[in-house]
Each structure stands twice: as structure tokens, then as C-alpha cells.
Design an enzyme around this catalytic site. Structure first.
Site, PDB file in Angstrom:
ATOM      1  N   ARG A  51     -30.690 -23.417 -96.154  1.00 35.63           N
ATOM      2  CA  ARG A  51     -29.336 -23.354 -95.075  1.00 35.63           C
ATOM      3  C   ARG A  51     -30.629 -24.473 -93.768  1.00 35.63           C
ATOM      4  O   ARG A  51     -29.232 -24.769 -92.942  1.00 35.63           O
ATOM      5  CB  ARG A  51     -29.328 -21.711 -95.261  1.00 35.63           C
ATOM      6  CG  ARG A  51     -28.424 -21.137 -93.838  1.00 35.63           C
ATOM      7  CD  ARG A  51     -28.298 -20.217 -93.358  1.00 35.63           C
ATOM      8  NE  ARG A  51     -28.466 -18.633 -93.892  1.00 35.63           N
ATOM      9  CZ  ARG A  51     -29.819 -18.358 -92.964  1.00 35.63           C
ATOM     10  NH1 ARG A  51     -30.513 -18.902 -91.949  1.00 35.63           N
ATOM     11  NH2 ARG A  51     -30.790 -17.281 -93.677  1.00 35.63           N
ATOM     12  N   TYR A 104      -5.515 -27.643 -79.575  1.00 33.80           N
ATOM     13  CA  TYR A 104      -5.509 -26.725 -81.645  1.00 33.80           C
ATOM     14  C   TYR A 104      -5.558 -25.516 -81.765  1.00 33.80           C
ATOM     15  O   TYR A 104      -6.338 -24.543 -80.974  1.00 33.80           O
ATOM     16  CB  TYR A 104      -6.878 -27.162 -82.279  1.00 33.80           C
ATOM     17  CG  TYR A 104      -7.198 -26.941 -84.101  1.00 33.80           C
ATOM     18  CD1 TYR A 104      -6.135 -27.547 -84.121  1.00 33.80           C
ATOM     19  CD2 TYR A 104      -7.913 -26.497 -84.077  1.00 33.80           C
ATOM     20  CE1 TYR A 104      -5.218 -27.389 -86.207  1.00 33.80           C
ATOM     21  CE2 TYR A 104      -7.651 -26.179 -85.775  1.00 33.80           C
ATOM     22  CZ  TYR A 104      -6.688 -26.708 -86.731  1.00 33.80           C
ATOM     23  OH  TYR A 104      -7.235 -26.208 -87.906  1.00 33.80           O
ATOM     24  N   ASP A 176     -13.119 -31.325 -77.669  1.00 32.45           N
ATOM     25  CA  ASP A 176     -12.931 -31.764 -79.864  1.00 32.45           C
ATOM     26  C   ASP A 176     -12.543 -33.377 -79.577  1.00 32.45           C
ATOM     27  O   ASP A 176     -11.071 -33.530 -78.618  1.00 32.45           O
ATOM     28  CB  ASP A 176     -11.787 -30.679 -80.058  1.00 32.45           C
ATOM     29  CG  ASP A 176     -11.525 -31.275 -81.487  1.00 32.45           C
ATOM     30  OD1 ASP A 176     -12.022 -32.067 -81.696  1.00 32.45           O
ATOM     31  OD2 ASP A 176     -11.084 -29.557 -81.768  1.00 32.45           O
ATOM     32  N   LYS A 201     -11.907 -34.673 -90.622  1.00 35.99           N
ATOM     33  CA  LYS A 201     -10.218 -35.056 -90.548  1.00 35.99           C
ATOM     34  C   LYS A 201     -10.491 -37.185 -90.998  1.00 35.99           C
ATOM     35  O   LYS A 201     -11.095 -37.320 -92.523  1.00 35.99           O
ATOM     36  CB  LYS A 201      -9.550 -35.321 -89.490  1.00 35.99           C
ATOM     37  CG  LYS A 201      -9.620 -34.115 -89.215  1.00 35.99           C
ATOM     38  CD  LYS A 201      -7.937 -33.450 -89.721  1.00 35.99           C
ATOM     39  CE  LYS A 201      -8.134 -31.818 -89.410  1.00 35.99           C
ATOM     40  NZ  LYS A 201      -7.813 -30.749 -88.336  1.00 35.99           N
TER      41      LYS A 201
HETATM   42  C1  LIG Z   1      -7.815 -29.608 -88.001  1.00 37.70           C
HETATM   43  C2  LIG Z   1      -8.939 -29.826 -86.394  1.00 37.70           C
HETATM   44  C3  LIG Z   1      -9.559 -29.016 -86.836  1.00 37.70           C
HETATM   45  C4  LIG Z   1      -9.981 -28.251 -87.423  1.00 37.70           C
HETATM   46  O1  LIG Z   1     -11.035 -28.445 -88.850  1.00 37.70           O
HETATM   47  P1  LIG Z   1     -11.300 -27.707 -90.026  1.00 37.70           P
HETATM   48  O2  LIG Z   1     -11.847 -28.720 -90.907  1.00 37.70           O
HETATM   49  O3  LIG Z   1      -9.583 -27.984 -90.924  1.00 37.70           O
HETATM   50  O4  LIG Z   1     -11.439 -26.684 -90.116  1.00 37.70           O
HETATM   51  C5  LIG Z   1      -9.930 -29.184 -85.265  1.00 37.70           C
HETATM   52  N1  LIG Z   1      -9.671 -29.368 -84.193  1.00 37.70           N
HETATM   53  C6  LIG Z   1      -8.979 -30.327 -84.359  1.00 37.70           C
HETATM   54  C7  LIG Z   1      -8.380 -30.960 -83.670  1.00 37.70           C
HETATM   55  C8  LIG Z   1      -8.057 -30.533 -86.017  1.00 37.70           C
HETATM   56  O5  LIG Z   1      -7.563 -31.220 -86.106  1.00 37.70           O
END
Ligand SMILES: *Cc1c(COP(=O)(O)O)cnc(C)c1O
Length: 383
Positions: A51, A104, A176, A201
Site C-alpha cells: 500500500r 466538477y 484541479d 483523462k
Molecule cells: C473526471 C474528473 C474528475 C474525477 O476523475 P475520476 O477519475 O472520474 O474520479 C475530477 N476533476 C475533473 C475536472 C474531472 O473532469
């Protein structure tokens, strides 16, 4: 070294792995200690328990840190958990948090439904507030959270002005940065304390694995690492491998995503029933000047506002697309389209138009335009 070269060379050590170009996938929970001194912590060993890390996770951490200009990066099982890790690293019971109104939506839910229960108050602010954020900072403000551009409406924030106001009051900042990735914007260089990526992403890039990263420098990183350990986040090694594999081609993919998105956005803007394009790389977009000032490129995700239409018209378009799939997440090779569902509580956005969010994938631009053109026609839009 330029980013493209860093991405190819970091987080790999063929000599340490029988010459294999890629770091192998270490499946490990138990790590055998070499001695009593080691298990007592008197002798330093690189790995202690699955972990807490393996050579596979180290490889991705090193590569992301090199790109972010960070002292260290922690990996989490999703982008959403990376967001919660950054927040938990900065707040405590009784804290006040300033959260961008265009955030988000799952981040908003985390604040409204869980952080409130833990005694953390969230106040939403206009994404275009800039240095005036200073007027919202209270004595108990612990964190200013940014997301730039904002989800669905793509406002670019004045990160430098917000960071300056935060630092004056000893307030931590987090962002973010999923849309830009550190290839197009480097938060830590702008003084941000915690840089968050939904690696799901563009890093993974193939719509097949979930992963998040949080990068930081100095004391912030030590704190982040500590909280990460306490929460007990860990990421499966196969998903880390997929992220490492995706990462190697990220600059090439990003260039094509941007090229195609700009082309399609410009074409959309020329259609009479298109009201507005929400894409920071386009001149009329909110915060376009800041995008030019701070960013070295754009992602391939943007929104388009059409003249209003009925749910039936929208279904005729979206239910029958050939290439654009209807689904969440983005940043993968395939194009996606979703109707926007915009929640704003700081009154920062309002429209009666039909908003759609497009993820421009790696298909040929002409085929994507044909698919959209036919879709608009099915919905009854005529030029
Ligand atoms: C998709 C997304 C997230 C979350 O990511 P996951 O891997 O789906 O939990 C966080 N911030 C933004 C801007 C996103 O587009």
C-alpha cells in the site's frame, strides 16, 4: 530537458529490470524485510508494504513529479479521490473553504454532503473573481480550491492573483488541473500548493483505467504523503501500468486533440444556430486573455451553446450519433458528447440555450464534422 523528452525518459530504468523498456507490474502486498533492524525501522529499505508503494508506483510518481516540477506525487484510485486527498490535506474541523463555482460536480457534492458533516464550511465563488477573492478570505479560511478552466463552462481563473491573495493571509491553495495537464499549465510554478490531476483523462488517455494524482513541494508534500497514508489510498499496479503507458504518448495525443478541437470549434462558430463556444483557446471565451497569458496549449474538451431545443429534438440528435458516444469521463481517443447539467450557486452562469460538452477524440476531423452536421439536422437545426 523538454517535456516530451522527460515523458519518454522518466520513471523507467531498464538496467534495473533485466533490460525491459517499461517498469514491470509489481503485484505486492507483503514485502519481506531483510532483517530485524529493517522491520524495527533502524535500517532504511525502499519498500515496506504494497500500500505504501512498489517500484511500479514509484515509476509513475517520478514521471508525474518531473512534469509538475514537484518534490513528490501521491497516487489515488481516481480523480475524485485525488480531489478529496488535496482537500483533506489542507482543512480541519472548523475550517472555511473557498470553492470555485464552476467546479466538477462530484467535488461540489463532496463539499456539500461530506465536508459539512466533518465541520468544514464551503463557500462558492465566481470563477472570474481574480484578486477580489481577498474580500472573501476569513480568519478560518484554510483552503482556496480552483479548477481552471471550470467544468462545462470553461472559465479560466487568474491563478496568480488568487495565489497572491491566499499567501498574504497564509491560506493554502489547490487546483484541479485535469484539462490542461502540467504540459499546458504548471500550477506549482504559479505558487499553488497542491496540484490535482484526474489521470483517468489525458494521462491514461484510453478510457480504460481510473487514477488520480496530487503533486506538491516541500512541507506540503510531507503533509500530503502523511494524509495519503492515513486514509489508506492505494492503486492497483495494472492501472498504474496503463497510466505509465498512456503517459508516454500524452504530448502527441494532446497536440492532436487541440488541433482538432480548434478546427471543430471554429466550424461550429460559423453555424447560425450556434450561440457561443466555451473553449478557452477561442477569442470570445471567458478568461481567454488569461489562457493566453498562462497556458502553453489547450485540451480537446469544450462546450457549445445552441439555440434552445426540445428534449425530443435533442434525443433525435444524441441517440443516433455514429462517432460521438454519449458517456462520462473524457480525454480518451474516442469522441464523446453529453448534454451539460450546470449547477451554480454563486450566480456565475446562466443560459436558456442548449449546452453540449464535446470531447474531441483522435478520429478524422472531417468524419467528426459529418457526424455533428447530421446530428444537428436530425434535431431540426438549419443554417
Ligand atoms: C473526471 C474528473 C474528475 C474525477 O476523475 P475520476 O477519475 O472520474 O474520479 C475530477 N476533476 C475533473 C475536472 C474531472 O473532469
Amino acid at each position: 530537458m523538454k517535456d516530451e523528452t522527460k515523458i519518454v525518459t522518466t520513471g523507467r530504468d531498464p538496467k534495473a529490470h533485466a533490460g525491459a523498456v517499461n517498469t514491470p507490474v509489481y503485484h505486492a502486498s507483503t514485502i519481506i524485510y531483510p532483517s530485524l533492524a529493517a522491520i524495527r525501522g533502524k535500517e532504511k529499505i525502499p519498500y515496506t508494504y504494497g500500500r505504501r508503494g512498489t517500484p511500479t508506483t514509484t515509476a509513475l510518481q517520478e514521471a508525474i513529479s518531473a512534469l509538475e516540477g514537484a518534490d513528490g506525487t501521491m497516487l489515488t484510485p481516481s480523480g475524485a479521490s485525488a480531489v478529496s486527498l488535496a482537500i483533506m490535506s489542507a482543512v480541519e474541523a472548523g475550517s472555511h473553504m473557498l470553492m470555485v463555482d464552476s467546479v466538477y460536480q462530484p467535488t461540489r457534492k463532496l463539499c456539500d454532503r461530506l465536508m459539512t458533516r466533518l465541520g468544514v464550511e464551503t463557500e462558492y465563488y465566481d470563477p472570474l473573481i481574480g484578486g477580489d477573492i481577498a474580500t472573501l478570505i476569513r480568519d478560518n479560511t484554510a483552503l482556496i480550491f480552483m479548477e481552471s478552466p471550470g467544468s462545462q463552462t470553461f472559465e479560466i481563473q487568474d491563478v496568480s492573483a488568487i495565489v497572491a491573495a491566499a499567501q498574504k493571509r497564509g491560506v493554502k491553495t489547490a487546483i484541479d488541473n485535469t484539462w490542461a495537464t502540467p504540459l499546458n499549465f504548471r500550477p506549482l510554478d504559479h505558487g499553488v500548493d497542491f496540484s490535482v490531476l484526474a489521470a483517468t483523462k489525458y494521462v491514461v488517455g484510453h478510457a480504460d483505467a481510473l487514477l488520480g494524482t496530487v503533486a506538491a513541494r516541500g512541507e506540503n508534500f510531507k503533509h500530503l504523503q502523511n494524509v495519503h497514508g492515513l486514509i489508506g489510498y492505494s492503486v492497483g499496479p495494472d492501472d498504474v501500468f496503463l497510466a505509465l503507458r498512456g503517459l508516454r504518448t500524452m504530448p502527441t495525443r494532446m497536440k492532436q486533440h487541440q488541433h482538432a478541437a480548434l478546427d471543430i470549434a471554429a466550424w461550429l462558430q460559423s453555424l447560425s444556430f450556434v450561440r457561443k463556444i466555451y473553449y478557452p483557446a477561442m477569442p470570445d471565451a471567458p478568461g481567454h486573455d488569461l489562457w493566453q497569458r498562462d497556458f502553453s496549449g489547450a485540451g480537446g474538451l469544450f462546450s457549445v451553446e445552441l439555440e434552445p431545443c426540445s428534449e425530443e429534438q435533442l434525443a433525435a440528435m444524441l441517440d443516433n450519433m455514429r462517432l460521438f458516444g454519449m458517456g462520462y469521463s473524457w480525454g480518451g481517443f474516442e469522441s464523446l458528447i453529453v448534454p451539460c447539467e450546470i449547477v451554480r450557486t454563486a450566480n456565475s452562469f446562466k443560459t436558456d440555450g442548449q449546452m453540449l460538452r464535446l470531447n474531441i477524440g483522435l478520429e478524422h476531423i472531417d468524419d467528426l464534422k459529418d457526424d455533428l452536421r447530421d446530428g444537428f439536422a436530425r434535431a431540426g437545426y438549419t443554417t
